[in-house]
Enzyme design. Structure first.
Site, short mmCIF file in Angstrom:
data_model
loop_
_atom_site.label_atom_id
_atom_site.label_comp_id
_atom_site.label_asym_id
_atom_site.label_seq_id
_atom_site.Cartn_x
_atom_site.Cartn_y
_atom_site.Cartn_z
N ARG A 35 0.32 10.05 -1.64
CA ARG A 35 -0.48 8.94 -1.26
C ARG A 35 0.23 7.65 -1.49
NH1 ARG A 35 -6.59 10.11 -1.08
NH2 ARG A 35 -6.81 12.02 0.13
N GLU A 48 -1.77 18.61 -16.63
CA GLU A 48 -2.94 19.25 -17.21
C GLU A 48 -2.93 20.68 -16.86
OE1 GLU A 48 -4.30 16.83 -13.79
OE2 GLU A 48 -3.09 16.41 -15.68
#
Length: 179
Positions: free
Chosen positions: A66, A103
């Site tokens: 993005r 994560e």
């Protein structure tokens, strides 16, 4: 910064509860990208911030993917170049890469070794800062190429995740903040 302009951008960020997994509130910029007035306002606000903050910038470095949507129009407005920071295996020629932990596992970012020259002034751009791992990895990559990182710039910061703390004193700016 005009409250009206900021509201126009904020109003085009759509919340999606429980995406990509239960308990996560995803902030989607797709409506912002679809609205030409809101998107132009976003680029105006980021341009105003950078022009008032830095007298000289050589490049905007955009993060895959993005950052590729925001970085090029911003760089074009500033009359400077854009360099991509890509996921591993997407760039031709000699590259510099850095591994980092997410994560949910590990990932790797890379840049072409000749993307920037030592000492060139760079602003790193992405749409969102969450835990900060990807942005910190991009900073490490640009440091290896001996660029001067002026700032990490994002549209949205998820403040509760404290990702800006991973940037180790590199200046950071977010247009919109959410808890």
């Amino acid at each position: 910064m005009s409250d009206e302009r900021l509201r126009r951008v904020r109003d085009r960020v759509r919340p999606f509860p429980d995406f990509p997994e239960p308990g996560v509130l995803f902030r989607d910029i797709s409506p912002l990208l679809k609205d030409p007035v809101a998107f132009r306002t976003l680029i105006d606000l980021l341009e105003d911030h950078l022009r008032s903050s830095f007298p000289k910038i050589d490049f905007i470095a955009g993060l895959d993917s993005r950052g590729f949507l925001i970085g090029p129009p911003l760089a074009q407005r500033l009359g400077i170049g854009f360099v991509p920071v890509r996921k591993k295996g997407k760039l031709p020629g000699p590259t510099e890469s850095v591994c980092y932990t997410l994560e949910y596992g590990k990932a790797e970012l890379e840049m072409q070794k000749d993307a920037v020259e030592p000492g060139q002034k760079v602003v790193i751009v992405d749409d969102l800062l969450a835990t900060g791992g990807t942005m910190a990895a991009a900073c490490e990559l640009l440091k290896r190429l001996k660029a001067e990182i002026l700032e990490c710039l994002v549209v949205i910061e998820l403040k509760g995740l404290k990702g800006s703390g991973k940037l180790n004193s590199i200046p950071f700016y977010s247009l919109l903040q959410y808890d």
